[in-house]
Design an enzyme around this catalytic site. Structure first.
Site, PDB file in Angstrom:
ATOM      1  N   SER A 104     -10.964   5.611  18.059  1.00 34.24           N
ATOM      2  CA  SER A 104     -11.415   6.491  19.134  1.00 34.24           C
ATOM      3  C   SER A 104     -10.288   7.031  20.002  1.00 34.24           C
ATOM      4  O   SER A 104     -10.398   8.130  20.540  1.00 34.24           O
ATOM      5  CB  SER A 104     -12.448   5.774  20.007  1.00 34.24           C
ATOM      6  OG  SER A 104     -11.932   4.552  20.490  1.00 34.24           O
TER       7      SER A 104
ATOM      8  N   HIS B 183     -17.038   8.381  15.733  1.00 34.22           N
ATOM      9  CA  HIS B 183     -16.329   9.664  15.818  1.00 34.22           C
ATOM     10  C   HIS B 183     -16.280  10.415  14.491  1.00 34.22           C
ATOM     11  O   HIS B 183     -15.789  11.536  14.435  1.00 34.22           O
ATOM     12  CB  HIS B 183     -14.902   9.451  16.323  1.00 34.22           C
ATOM     13  CG  HIS B 183     -14.879   8.955  17.732  1.00 34.22           C
ATOM     14  ND1 HIS B 183     -15.026   9.794  18.809  1.00 34.22           N
ATOM     15  CD2 HIS B 183     -14.778   7.701  18.231  1.00 34.22           C
ATOM     16  CE1 HIS B 183     -14.999   9.072  19.928  1.00 34.22           C
ATOM     17  NE2 HIS B 183     -14.848   7.808  19.602  1.00 34.22           N
TER      18      HIS B 183
ATOM     19  N   LYS C  37     -22.286  11.452  20.421  1.00 40.77           N
ATOM     20  CA  LYS C  37     -21.072  12.242  20.242  1.00 40.77           C
ATOM     21  C   LYS C  37     -21.401  13.526  19.483  1.00 40.77           C
ATOM     22  O   LYS C  37     -21.983  14.427  20.059  1.00 40.77           O
ATOM     23  CB  LYS C  37     -19.994  11.371  19.614  1.00 40.77           C
ATOM     24  CG  LYS C  37     -19.518  10.370  20.678  1.00 40.77           C
ATOM     25  CD  LYS C  37     -18.671   9.252  20.232  1.00 40.77           C
ATOM     26  CE  LYS C  37     -18.349   8.398  21.467  1.00 40.77           C
ATOM     27  NZ  LYS C  37     -17.969   7.045  21.170  1.00 40.77           N
TER      28      LYS C  37
HETATM   29  C1  LIG Z   1     -18.175   5.878  21.975  1.00 38.09           C
HETATM   30  C2  LIG Z   1     -18.071   4.773  21.023  1.00 38.09           C
HETATM   31  C3  LIG Z   1     -19.050   3.792  20.965  1.00 38.09           C
HETATM   32  C4  LIG Z   1     -20.169   3.729  21.965  1.00 38.09           C
HETATM   33  O1  LIG Z   1     -21.147   4.672  21.730  1.00 38.09           O
HETATM   34  P1  LIG Z   1     -22.124   5.090  22.929  1.00 38.09           P
HETATM   35  O2  LIG Z   1     -23.296   5.668  22.230  1.00 38.09           O
HETATM   36  O3  LIG Z   1     -21.380   6.050  23.770  1.00 38.09           O
HETATM   37  O4  LIG Z   1     -22.458   3.824  23.674  1.00 38.09           O
HETATM   38  C5  LIG Z   1     -18.960   2.839  19.974  1.00 38.09           C
HETATM   39  N1  LIG Z   1     -17.932   2.833  19.110  1.00 38.09           N
HETATM   40  C6  LIG Z   1     -16.949   3.745  19.154  1.00 38.09           C
HETATM   41  C7  LIG Z   1     -15.843   3.691  18.158  1.00 38.09           C
HETATM   42  C8  LIG Z   1     -16.978   4.736  20.121  1.00 38.09           C
HETATM   43  O5  LIG Z   1     -15.990   5.610  20.209  1.00 38.09           O
END
Ligand SMILES: *Cc1c(COP(=O)(O)O)cnc(C)c1O
Length: 403
Positions: A176, A204, A235
Site C-alpha cells: 500500500s 490495491h 478503494k
Molecule cells: C486500505 C487497506 C485495507 C483496509 O481496507 P478498508 O476497507 O479501508 O478498511 C486493508 N489492506 C490494505 C493492504 C489496504 O491498503
C-alpha cells in the site's frame, strides 16, 4: 500538563502530529480544500467510481428500498438480499467457491487472521504488510514471524525452521505504501511445499492489475491457488466495506469464529449496492484498469523527465521518498499551496526514516494535469530544500514476535 497533552507534544516535536483535512463536495480527480480546487494525488478512488452516476444511483435506490442500516450483525438479523447478491458476484469475480462481506477491509484482515491463526501455528507476515494485517496477527493466538519484505529466501528459511501444517503466509499483493508487487507465484509454491495456507490482500490490486482488473492473483495466473483473498469495497470499488473470498469451508469457519464479523453490524445496504454497481461497471468496462496503468506510467515518466527519483515500479502507487518526517510534511504543504494535494506518509505507517509523499493516480487524470503536478512538486521540493531517493524503502526490522 496532562499526560495526553505531553503525548501530543511529543508527536508534534517528532514531526508526527496528524490532523484531518476537510474536503467539500464529492471525491473526484480534483477536490475542493478550503474552497480551493486542487489536483488530488492521494486518493484510493482509483477508477473514479466513488462519484460515478450509476454508483450513486444504486446507493440512493438501495437506501429507498432497504433503508440505511442493516440493524444487526450478519448472524443475528442483519443478512439482507443485497449482501447475498454482492457476495455471489464477488465470488464469481474472484473465481472462488464462496465469499463473505466484512464491515471493512481492516475488519476482514483482523477477522481472517485471528480465525485462521487461532491455534499454536505460525503466521508468516511480510515486513511491509498493511497495519490491518499486523493487527490481525496481534489478535491471533498464533505466533507471528515477520519475513523480510518480498524476500522468498528468508520466508523459505523460516518455513524450514519452524513451519508446520496449517501455518498461514499473509501478504499484500500491491504494497500500500510502496506500490511494489509481492512475488505471489513463489509464495504459493513455498506454501504448497510446507503445507501452509496463503492469504493475499488485494486491496490495491482489484481494479488495477490483471485481466479485467481481477487483481494480482489473476495476473500471476494463480486463480484457485490462493486459499484466502481479502479485498475491500473502499478503494477501486468506490464504496465502503470489506470482503473475503475463499472455499465454502473457510467462509463457514469465518462465520463461526471471526469476531470482527460476528460482533459487528452488517454493511449498510447503500454501501453494498454502491459497491455492486461499481463491480458491474468494472466487469462491463474491463479497459478502465488499463487506463489506470497508462495514467500511472505517464506520471512515472513525467517524474523521471523532471529528475525526480522514485523507486522502480509499475503500479498506480508511486512513493516519493523524502526520509525525514518533518521535511515530508513541509513538502506536502508546499505542494498544496501550488494546487497539488499529496499527503505526507510518516511512521508508523512507514518505517522510520522513510517518510514520503505517496502519490496515487486516478484513471481519469489527464496528461496536462500530471505534467502540471510534476512541475508543482519540483518547485515545492526546491522551495523546502528536499531531495528524493530512489533507494528501495528502508526494510522494517524483521523480528520473530510472540503473539
Ligand atoms: C486500505 C487497506 C485495507 C483496509 O481496507 P478498508 O476497507 O479501508 O478498511 C486493508 N489492506 C490494505 C493492504 C489496504 O491498503
Amino acid at each position: 500538563m496532562s499526560d495526553i497533552g505531553a503525548q501530543l507534544d511529543r508527536l508534534r516535536d517528532a514531526g508526527l502530529y496528524r490532523r484531518t483535512r476537510l474536503i467539500s463536495g464529492p471525491q473526484g480527480p480534483r477536490v475542493l480544500i478550503d474552497g480551493t480546487p486542487v489536483l488530488l494525488l492521494c486518493s484510493n478512488n482509483y477508477l473514479g467510481f466513488a462519484d460515478h452516476p450509476r454508483v450513486r444511483e444504486a446507493a440512493a435506490d438501495a437506501a429507498m428500498r432497504w433503508g440505511v442500516g442493516a440493524g444487526a450483525s450478519r448472524l443475528v438479523s442483519g443478512t439482507m438480499t443485497i449482501h447475498e447478491r454482492l457476495e455471489q458476484r464477488l465470488a464469481e469475480f474472484e473465481r472462488t467457491e464462496s465469499c463473505v462481506l466484512f464491515g471493512s477491509g481492516y475488519l476482514a484482515n483482523v477477522g481472517v487472521l485471528s480465525a485462521l491463526g487461532a491455534g499454536d501455528q505460525t503466521i508468516f507476515s511480510d515486513a511491509l504488510n498493511h497495519a490491518s494485517i499486523i493487527d490481525g496477527c496481534r489478535l491471533a493466538r498464533a505466533e507471528t514471524f515477520v519475513y523480510e519484505h518480498c524476500n522468498l529466501d528468508h520466508l523459505e528459511w523460516a518455513l524450514r525452521e519452524r513451519g508446520r501444517e496449517g501455518d498461514v503466509i499473509v501478504t499484500d499483493s500491491i504494497f500500500s505504501m510502496d506500490g511494489d508487487i509481492a512475488p505471489l507465484a513463489g509464495i504459493v509454491e513455498l506454501a504448497r511445499r510446507h503445507g501452509a495456507r496463503v492469504v493475499v490482500d488485494e486491496a490495491h490490486a482489484t481494479g488495477a492489475l490483471g485481466p479485467g482488473g481481477r487483481g494480482a492473483i489473476a495476473e500471476a495466473g494463480l486463480d484457485g491457488q490462493v486459499d484466502v483473498v481479502v479485498g475491500t469495497l473502499s478503494k477501486s470499488l468506490g464504496s465502503y466495506g470489506g470482503y473475503v473470498c475463499a472455499s465454502r469451508e473457510i467462509v463457514e469457519l469465518l462465520l463461526n469464529s471471526a469476531r470482527a464479523l460476528i460482533f459487528s453490524t452488517a454493511l449498510p445496504p447503500p454501501a453494498a449496492a454502491g459497491a455492486l454497481a461499481a463491480l458491474e461497471l468494472l466487469i462491463e468496462q474491463p479497459l478502465r484498469p488499463a487506463k489506470l496503468q497508462a495514467t500511472a506510467a505517464l506520471l512515472r515518466s513525467e517524474l523521471a523527465a523532471a529528475g525526480i527519483a522514485a523507486p522502480r515500479g509499475r503500479t498506480q502507487i508511486v512513493p516519493l521518498i523524502v526520509g525525514d518526517a518533518d521535511a515530508a510534511m513541509r513538502l506536502s504543504e508546499a505542494a498544496l499551496a501550488r494546487g497539488v494535494f499529496a499527503q505526507a506518509i510518516r511512521p508508523p505507517t512507514v518505517p522510520a526514516g522513510s517518510s514520503r509523499l505517496r502519490l496515487t493516480v486516478i484513471a481519469s487524470h489527464t496528461a496536462s494535469e500530471l505534467t502540471g503536478a510534476v512541475s508543482a512538486l519540483s518547485a515545492a521540493a526546491r522551495e523546502v530544500g528536499v531531495t528524493f531517493t530512489a533507494e528501495d524503502p528502508v526494510p522494517a526490522e524483521p523480528v520473530a514476535r510472540a503473539a
